[in-house]
Design an enzyme around this catalytic site. Structure first.
Site, PDB file in Angstrom:
ATOM      1  N   HIS A   1       8.517 -13.821  40.208  1.00 16.78           N
ATOM      2  CA  HIS A   1       9.807 -13.748  39.509  1.00 16.78           C
ATOM      3  C   HIS A   1      10.093 -15.109  38.903  1.00 16.78           C
ATOM      4  O   HIS A   1      10.180 -16.119  39.608  1.00 16.78           O
ATOM      5  CB  HIS A   1      10.932 -13.350  40.463  1.00 16.78           C
ATOM      6  CG  HIS A   1      12.266 -13.234  39.779  1.00 16.78           C
ATOM      7  ND1 HIS A   1      12.691 -12.071  39.184  1.00 16.78           N
ATOM      8  CD2 HIS A   1      13.262 -14.150  39.590  1.00 16.78           C
ATOM      9  CE1 HIS A   1      13.888 -12.255  38.658  1.00 16.78           C
ATOM     10  NE2 HIS A   1      14.258 -13.514  38.889  1.00 16.78           N
ATOM     11  N   CYS A   2      10.205 -15.152  37.586  1.00 15.64           N
ATOM     12  CA  CYS A   2      10.379 -16.409  36.870  1.00 15.64           C
ATOM     13  C   CYS A   2      11.855 -16.639  36.583  1.00 15.64           C
ATOM     14  O   CYS A   2      12.479 -15.851  35.852  1.00 15.64           O
ATOM     15  CB  CYS A   2       9.586 -16.383  35.563  1.00 15.64           C
ATOM     16  SG  CYS A   2       9.698 -17.920  34.622  1.00 15.64           S
ATOM     17  N   PRO A   3      12.453 -17.687  37.124  1.00 20.72           N
ATOM     18  CA  PRO A   3      13.877 -17.953  36.835  1.00 20.72           C
ATOM     19  C   PRO A   3      14.112 -18.475  35.422  1.00 20.72           C
ATOM     20  O   PRO A   3      15.229 -18.389  34.905  1.00 20.72           O
ATOM     21  CB  PRO A   3      14.264 -18.990  37.891  1.00 20.72           C
ATOM     22  CG  PRO A   3      12.985 -19.683  38.219  1.00 20.72           C
ATOM     23  CD  PRO A   3      11.907 -18.663  38.083  1.00 20.72           C
TER      24      PRO A   3
ATOM     25  N   TYR B   1      14.365 -15.416  33.507  1.00 25.66           N
ATOM     26  CA  TYR B   1      15.251 -14.509  34.258  1.00 25.66           C
ATOM     27  C   TYR B   1      14.693 -13.081  34.251  1.00 25.66           C
ATOM     28  O   TYR B   1      15.368 -12.110  33.909  1.00 25.66           O
ATOM     29  CB  TYR B   1      16.671 -14.533  33.688  1.00 25.66           C
ATOM     30  CG  TYR B   1      17.701 -13.961  34.656  1.00 25.66           C
ATOM     31  CD1 TYR B   1      18.000 -14.628  35.836  1.00 25.66           C
ATOM     32  CD2 TYR B   1      18.338 -12.778  34.379  1.00 25.66           C
ATOM     33  CE1 TYR B   1      18.922 -14.116  36.725  1.00 25.66           C
ATOM     34  CE2 TYR B   1      19.266 -12.239  35.264  1.00 25.66           C
ATOM     35  CZ  TYR B   1      19.548 -12.918  36.433  1.00 25.66           C
ATOM     36  OH  TYR B   1      20.461 -12.404  37.327  1.00 25.66           O
ATOM     37  N   ASN B   2      13.441 -12.981  34.636  1.00 25.35           N
ATOM     38  CA  ASN B   2      12.775 -11.681  34.665  1.00 25.35           C
ATOM     39  C   ASN B   2      11.540 -11.798  35.541  1.00 25.35           C
ATOM     40  O   ASN B   2      11.037 -12.894  35.794  1.00 25.35           O
ATOM     41  CB  ASN B   2      12.388 -11.244  33.251  1.00 25.35           C
ATOM     42  CG  ASN B   2      12.032  -9.762  33.185  1.00 25.35           C
ATOM     43  OD1 ASN B   2      12.203  -9.032  34.161  1.00 25.35           O
ATOM     44  ND2 ASN B   2      11.547  -9.324  32.040  1.00 25.35           N
TER      45      ASN B   2
END
Length: 306
Positions: free
Chosen positions: A73-75, A78-79
């Site tokens: 999950h890549c902040p 945001y996805n």
């Protein structure tokens, strides 16, 4: 771009999990293409989504859905990064690395000119700040991009890499390995002329990753392993073919000139039987009894012989 999730009931009802019935046995067609399952042999399921999990699928607590071939999950975007958008994330790292390098090299003449004594302080400050920031981000993104190139070549995701590092597994062995070209196609698509463009996603639904190429590579690796073991221990030689004799005498606990080694089978079973020293000139059937009387002392006779 949506990373991809487990098919709905209307699309494919076979992925629905009934909590009242509990885990169902794996069907033969699923077992052929399934690699990940519970230790009990049941299919993996998500207790939040109430669906069976395909291989490489994980539940994201931030997105609150199960992600197909979840990488992380890549902040920053945001996805989640998964099956349907991993190529776009990979190209994002490539484009960002190129852009940062372009900014660094194109700003060099301006930075050199800004170091002159006649340059205003704020102009010099913003030039140095932009050059430093572009170089710093470029190095970090490029290192992250190289890491994902390594993962692509090894047919692994970030989650699988972390699992192997925690379990101390081999990073060179992946169940989903298709070779170098196959692994690149599994990420960037089948059309090589579209690999560097944000189009032509990899084929498939993201629920099965075992193909004929994967099975063939695994069979070839197994065959090479068998041939290697046969070459190391040919028939009639090696430790597996050495004769083993059991002795009623207790092994010497204090060492000595005799052999006290154990065979591989005995070390696993814990029998503790001794293997004679083949290189010794002594008869292997004569096991020294260090607990007996000294050599040359009379041997006591039984009452019947008296």
């Amino acid at each position: 771009v949506h990373p991809g999730t487990i098919p709905d009931k209307e699309e494919d009802p076979s992925w629905e999990y009934d909590e009242a019935e509990g885990p169902q046995p794996i069907a033969a067609d699923f077992l052929l293409n399934m690699q990940e399952m519970k230790r009990s042999g049941d299919r993996r399921h998500c207790k939040w989504c109430l669906k069976y999990k395909p291989d490489r699928c994980h539940h994201c607590r931030v997105c609150r859905i199960c992600i197909l071939k979840m990488d992380h999950h890549c902040p920053w975007i945001y996805n989640c990064v998964g099956f349907r958008n991993y190529k776009y994330f990979f190209l994002l790292l490539l484009y960002t690395s190129i852009d940062c390098a372009f900014i660094v090299f194109s700003m060099l003449p301006s930075v050199r000119a800004g170091t002159q004594p006649t340059t205003p302080f704020m102009t010099m400050f913003w030039l140095m700040f932009g050059e430093t920031l572009a170089g710093f981000l470029g190095v970090l993104v490029f290192m992250f991009f190289c890491f994902h190139i390594y993962l692509m070549m090894k047919a692994m995701t970030t989650i699988e890499f972390c699992e192997k590092s925690h379990s101390k597994g081999s990073f060179n062995a992946s169940t989903y390995d298709r070779g170098v070209v196959g692994n690149v196609k599994a990420v960037l698509g089948d059309d090589w002329w579209l690999w560097l463009l944000p189009t032509s996603r990899p084929p498939g639904r993201g629920v099965s990753f075992i193909s004929e190429e994967t099975r063939l590579s695994k069979d070839m690796e197994a065959g090479r392993g068998l041939r290697r073991r046969a070459h190391d221990h040919p028939e009639g030689t090696g430790p597996a073919s050495a004769p083993k004799r059991r002795s009623d005498a207790k092994p010497n606990a204090c060492g000595g000139t005799g052999s006290t080694g154990q065979s591989e089978e005995d070390s696993h079973s814990g029998s503790g039987s001794e293997v004679p020293d083949v290189g010794s000139s002594r008869d292997p059937r004569q096991v020294p009894n260090y607990g007996a009387a000294d050599v040359g002392s009379p041997v006591p006779t039984s009452a019947a012989e008296k």
